[in-house]
Scaffold this motif. Structure first.
Motif, PDB file in Angstrom:
ATOM      1  N   LEU A  10     -25.529  47.174  15.153  1.00 10.19           N
ATOM      2  CA  LEU A  10     -24.480  47.263  16.179  1.00 10.19           C
ATOM      3  C   LEU A  10     -23.860  48.654  16.175  1.00 10.19           C
ATOM      4  O   LEU A  10     -23.593  49.241  17.223  1.00 10.19           O
ATOM      5  CB  LEU A  10     -23.392  46.213  15.921  1.00 10.19           C
ATOM      6  CG  LEU A  10     -23.794  44.744  16.037  1.00 10.19           C
ATOM      7  CD1 LEU A  10     -22.650  43.839  15.618  1.00 10.19           C
ATOM      8  CD2 LEU A  10     -24.215  44.392  17.453  1.00 10.19           C
ATOM      9  N   LEU A  14     -23.835  51.681  19.472  1.00 10.62           N
ATOM     10  CA  LEU A  14     -22.593  51.794  20.253  1.00 10.62           C
ATOM     11  C   LEU A  14     -22.809  52.817  21.356  1.00 10.62           C
ATOM     12  O   LEU A  14     -23.520  53.797  21.176  1.00 10.62           O
ATOM     13  CB  LEU A  14     -21.441  52.260  19.361  1.00 10.62           C
ATOM     14  CG  LEU A  14     -20.729  51.223  18.513  1.00 10.62           C
ATOM     15  CD1 LEU A  14     -19.573  51.874  17.776  1.00 10.62           C
ATOM     16  CD2 LEU A  14     -20.214  50.061  19.346  1.00 10.62           C
ATOM     17  N   GLU A  15     -22.177  52.567  22.469  1.00  8.87           N
ATOM     18  CA  GLU A  15     -22.292  53.516  23.584  1.00  8.87           C
ATOM     19  C   GLU A  15     -21.427  54.737  23.281  1.00  8.87           C
ATOM     20  O   GLU A  15     -20.388  54.620  22.631  1.00  8.87           O
ATOM     21  CB  GLU A  15     -21.790  52.862  24.882  1.00  8.87           C
ATOM     22  CG  GLU A  15     -22.511  51.590  25.258  1.00  8.87           C
ATOM     23  CD  GLU A  15     -23.934  51.837  25.746  1.00  8.87           C
ATOM     24  OE1 GLU A  15     -24.243  52.991  26.093  1.00  8.87           O
ATOM     25  OE2 GLU A  15     -24.717  50.873  25.776  1.00  8.87           O
TER      26      GLU A  15
ATOM     27  N   LYS B  25     -12.734  54.968  19.474  1.00  8.34           N
ATOM     28  CA  LYS B  25     -13.106  55.173  20.881  1.00  8.34           C
ATOM     29  C   LYS B  25     -14.508  54.640  21.211  1.00  8.34           C
ATOM     30  O   LYS B  25     -14.722  54.101  22.298  1.00  8.34           O
ATOM     31  CB  LYS B  25     -12.969  56.645  21.289  1.00  8.34           C
ATOM     32  CG  LYS B  25     -13.975  57.587  20.661  1.00  8.34           C
ATOM     33  CD  LYS B  25     -13.779  59.003  21.176  1.00  8.34           C
ATOM     34  CE  LYS B  25     -14.804  59.939  20.562  1.00  8.34           C
ATOM     35  NZ  LYS B  25     -14.606  61.328  20.988  1.00  8.34           N
ATOM     36  N   GLY B  26     -15.441  54.777  20.264  1.00  5.97           N
ATOM     37  CA  GLY B  26     -16.815  54.325  20.521  1.00  5.97           C
ATOM     38  C   GLY B  26     -16.883  52.834  20.791  1.00  5.97           C
ATOM     39  O   GLY B  26     -17.470  52.394  21.782  1.00  5.97           O
ATOM     40  N   LEU B  27     -16.249  52.073  19.912  1.00  2.43           N
ATOM     41  CA  LEU B  27     -16.275  50.625  20.054  1.00  2.43           C
ATOM     42  C   LEU B  27     -15.481  50.185  21.290  1.00  2.43           C
ATOM     43  O   LEU B  27     -15.932  49.315  22.054  1.00  2.43           O
ATOM     44  CB  LEU B  27     -15.715  49.970  18.782  1.00  2.43           C
ATOM     45  CG  LEU B  27     -15.728  48.452  18.726  1.00  2.43           C
ATOM     46  CD1 LEU B  27     -17.087  47.884  19.067  1.00  2.43           C
ATOM     47  CD2 LEU B  27     -15.302  47.965  17.351  1.00  2.43           C
ATOM     48  N   TYR B  29     -14.957  51.867  23.982  1.00  3.45           N
ATOM     49  CA  TYR B  29     -15.715  52.229  25.182  1.00  3.45           C
ATOM     50  C   TYR B  29     -16.889  51.260  25.395  1.00  3.45           C
ATOM     51  O   TYR B  29     -17.149  50.816  26.517  1.00  3.45           O
ATOM     52  CB  TYR B  29     -16.221  53.667  25.066  1.00  3.45           C
ATOM     53  CG  TYR B  29     -17.121  54.087  26.200  1.00  3.45           C
ATOM     54  CD1 TYR B  29     -16.607  54.282  27.479  1.00  3.45           C
ATOM     55  CD2 TYR B  29     -18.480  54.289  25.999  1.00  3.45           C
ATOM     56  CE1 TYR B  29     -17.435  54.668  28.529  1.00  3.45           C
ATOM     57  CE2 TYR B  29     -19.311  54.673  27.041  1.00  3.45           C
ATOM     58  CZ  TYR B  29     -18.784  54.858  28.304  1.00  3.45           C
ATOM     59  OH  TYR B  29     -19.603  55.230  29.331  1.00  3.45           O
ATOM     60  N   SER B  30     -17.584  50.931  24.313  1.00  2.00           N
ATOM     61  CA  SER B  30     -18.732  50.017  24.424  1.00  2.00           C
ATOM     62  C   SER B  30     -18.301  48.666  24.971  1.00  2.00           C
ATOM     63  O   SER B  30     -18.981  48.078  25.819  1.00  2.00           O
ATOM     64  CB  SER B  30     -19.393  49.829  23.056  1.00  2.00           C
ATOM     65  OG  SER B  30     -19.845  51.056  22.576  1.00  2.00           O
ATOM     66  N   TYR B 127     -20.763  39.715  23.320  1.00  2.00           N
ATOM     67  CA  TYR B 127     -20.814  41.121  22.885  1.00  2.00           C
ATOM     68  C   TYR B 127     -19.471  41.508  22.239  1.00  2.00           C
ATOM     69  O   TYR B 127     -19.423  42.109  21.167  1.00  2.00           O
ATOM     70  CB  TYR B 127     -21.094  42.010  24.103  1.00  2.00           C
ATOM     71  CG  TYR B 127     -21.276  43.473  23.806  1.00  2.00           C
ATOM     72  CD1 TYR B 127     -22.545  43.992  23.576  1.00  2.00           C
ATOM     73  CD2 TYR B 127     -20.196  44.346  23.766  1.00  2.00           C
ATOM     74  CE1 TYR B 127     -22.731  45.346  23.316  1.00  2.00           C
ATOM     75  CE2 TYR B 127     -20.364  45.693  23.503  1.00  2.00           C
ATOM     76  CZ  TYR B 127     -21.631  46.190  23.288  1.00  2.00           C
ATOM     77  OH  TYR B 127     -21.809  47.530  23.026  1.00  2.00           O
ATOM     78  N   ILE B 130     -18.999  39.553  18.765  1.00  2.00           N
ATOM     79  CA  ILE B 130     -19.880  39.993  17.658  1.00  2.00           C
ATOM     80  C   ILE B 130     -19.495  41.411  17.200  1.00  2.00           C
ATOM     81  O   ILE B 130     -19.528  41.720  16.010  1.00  2.00           O
ATOM     82  CB  ILE B 130     -21.379  39.884  18.047  1.00  2.00           C
ATOM     83  CG1 ILE B 130     -22.236  39.861  16.768  1.00  2.00           C
ATOM     84  CG2 ILE B 130     -21.833  40.989  18.978  1.00  2.00           C
ATOM     85  CD1 ILE B 130     -23.690  39.481  16.984  1.00  2.00           C
ATOM     86  N   HIS B 131     -19.082  42.245  18.131  1.00  2.00           N
ATOM     87  CA  HIS B 131     -18.676  43.607  17.751  1.00  2.00           C
ATOM     88  C   HIS B 131     -17.336  43.608  17.010  1.00  2.00           C
ATOM     89  O   HIS B 131     -17.156  44.337  16.045  1.00  2.00           O
ATOM     90  CB  HIS B 131     -18.606  44.514  18.980  1.00  2.00           C
ATOM     91  CG  HIS B 131     -19.947  45.071  19.351  1.00  2.00           C
ATOM     92  ND1 HIS B 131     -20.878  44.336  20.038  1.00  2.00           N
ATOM     93  CD2 HIS B 131     -20.519  46.273  19.103  1.00  2.00           C
ATOM     94  CE1 HIS B 131     -21.976  45.071  20.199  1.00  2.00           C
ATOM     95  NE2 HIS B 131     -21.789  46.246  19.640  1.00  2.00           N
ATOM     96  N   TYR B 134     -18.157  42.043  13.411  1.00  2.00           N
ATOM     97  CA  TYR B 134     -18.964  42.828  12.467  1.00  2.00           C
ATOM     98  C   TYR B 134     -18.534  44.292  12.370  1.00  2.00           C
ATOM     99  O   TYR B 134     -18.464  44.848  11.283  1.00  2.00           O
ATOM    100  CB  TYR B 134     -20.445  42.752  12.835  1.00  2.00           C
ATOM    101  CG  TYR B 134     -21.043  41.435  12.454  1.00  2.00           C
ATOM    102  CD1 TYR B 134     -21.321  41.142  11.120  1.00  2.00           C
ATOM    103  CD2 TYR B 134     -21.287  40.463  13.406  1.00  2.00           C
ATOM    104  CE1 TYR B 134     -21.848  39.911  10.765  1.00  2.00           C
ATOM    105  CE2 TYR B 134     -21.813  39.233  13.052  1.00  2.00           C
ATOM    106  CZ  TYR B 134     -22.091  38.970  11.730  1.00  2.00           C
ATOM    107  OH  TYR B 134     -22.596  37.754  11.361  1.00  2.00           O
ATOM    108  N   LEU B 135     -18.272  44.916  13.507  1.00  2.00           N
ATOM    109  CA  LEU B 135     -17.959  46.346  13.447  1.00  2.00           C
ATOM    110  C   LEU B 135     -16.488  46.628  13.184  1.00  2.00           C
ATOM    111  O   LEU B 135     -16.145  47.472  12.355  1.00  2.00           O
ATOM    112  CB  LEU B 135     -18.373  47.033  14.753  1.00  2.00           C
ATOM    113  CG  LEU B 135     -19.809  47.494  14.825  1.00  2.00           C
ATOM    114  CD1 LEU B 135     -20.012  48.409  16.004  1.00  2.00           C
ATOM    115  CD2 LEU B 135     -20.213  48.224  13.550  1.00  2.00           C
ATOM    116  N   GLU B 137     -14.578  44.489  11.963  1.00  2.00           N
ATOM    117  CA  GLU B 137     -14.275  43.625  10.816  1.00  2.00           C
ATOM    118  C   GLU B 137     -13.019  42.789  11.031  1.00  2.00           C
ATOM    119  O   GLU B 137     -12.144  42.690  10.174  1.00  2.00           O
ATOM    120  CB  GLU B 137     -14.179  44.467   9.534  1.00  2.00           C
ATOM    121  CG  GLU B 137     -15.523  45.089   9.200  1.00  2.00           C
ATOM    122  CD  GLU B 137     -15.522  45.921   7.944  1.00  2.00           C
ATOM    123  OE1 GLU B 137     -14.428  46.271   7.479  1.00  2.00           O
ATOM    124  OE2 GLU B 137     -16.614  46.210   7.450  1.00  2.00           O
TER     125      GLU B 137
END
Lengths: 106, 179
Positions: A10, A14-15, B25-27, B29-30, B127, B130-131, B134-135, B137
């Motif tokens: 994941l 990432l975008e 910002k990455g997460l 934005y995604s 999406y 799950i992000h 996991y990302l 947390e």
């Protein structure tokens, strides 16, 4: 598929923000925090105050205990030496205030 | 993100604010992009969210994590943006199926494409969950705070997302390469 590999997957996918200056755009949209109005107090001011205070103490000592032995010119000299720092500080503050006022009013 | 960095950001420290931007910002934005599907719109959402958060960061009381607050804004801004395009309250759960070529010994590029396709096969909410799990947390409780969805619903979304990813990789025989 374990949690760590999923997490890694994941993360790697990432975008990315298309704009390179994104951070700058966000930060420049924020109001700039005004610095608190700091009273002008240069590092050497306490020393000048100390010097003036010592001079005045000496002057007071001479005035009280000097008696008839106190020479008028010595008294005047010490008075001048004690007052000069006070004038320096005052002039310093007045100049600082004028500079700040000019910067503010443009 | 450490509490002291948040504290510095609260005091207007630009480096700390920049650090927060870099971290999330990455997460953010995604997630926004998954909902609105337009890069420019997603970027606007993330920008607005960060500005909102930074302008009110002094009011932040550490009752929840900083990122919980940020992602909640991103989530609701994304929904609001979607609401402009379609009737309010309707959240898309559409799944995209992609017919991929099956084959052994996938090249890196193909593998990367497959992973992207697997991500795209998730619905917006799957999406997001799950992000966040996991990302970012986040716990189920925190995801509940962000999305205002029930714990049961979040668990279902998480399960479905995990299963979809695993199935996708199994189907395309790339799970062994990834683990």
């Amino acid at each position: 598929m374990n949690d760590e590999s999923l997490k890694q997957l994941l993360k790697e996918n990432l975008e990315e923000l298309p704009s390179g200056n994104f951070n700058h755009r966000v930060l420049s949209s924020l109001p700039v925090k005004k610095e608190a109005n700091r009273k002008f107090m240069p590092m050497d001011e306490p020393l000048i105050f100390g010097f003036a205070f010592s001079g005045l103490l000496l002057l007071a000592g001479l005035f009280l205990f000097g008696g008839p032995a106190l020479n008028g010119s010595i008294f005047l000299l010490i008075a001048v030496l004690a007052l000069v720092p006070v004038f320096i500080i005052l002039s310093n503050r007045i100049t600082q205030r004028k500079i700040s006022h000019r910067q503010f009013t443009g | 993100m450490r509490n002291e960095d948040i504290e510095k950001a609260r005091n207007g420290d630009r480096d700390a604010l920049n650090g927060l931007l870099e971290s999330y910002k990455g997460l953010a934005y995604s997630i926004a992009l998954k909902y609105v599907r337009q890069e420019a719109d997603a970027e606007d959402i993330v920008q607005e969210a960060f500005i909102k958060v930074f302008l009110h960061i002094r009011k932040f009381r550490n009752e929840s994590a900083f990122s919980t607050w940020l992602f909640k804004i991103v989530y609701y801004e994304s929904l609001r943006q979607l609401g402009k395009r379609k009737p309010a309250g309707e959240i898309r759960e559409d799944n995209h199926s992609y017919e991929m070529q099956e084959g052994e010994g996938l090249a890196e590029k193909e593998k990367s494409t497959l992973i992207r396709e697997a991500m795209r096969s998730l619905s917006e909410n799957e999406y997001l969950v799950i992000h966040l799990f996991y990302l970012a947390e986040k716990t189920i409780r925190e995801i509940e705070q962000i999305t205002d969805q029930s714990k049961a619903n979040i668990k279902v979304l998480l399960y479905r997302a995990r299963k979809k990813m695993a199935d996708y990789f199994d189907k395309h025989r790339i799970s062994k390469d990834l683990i």
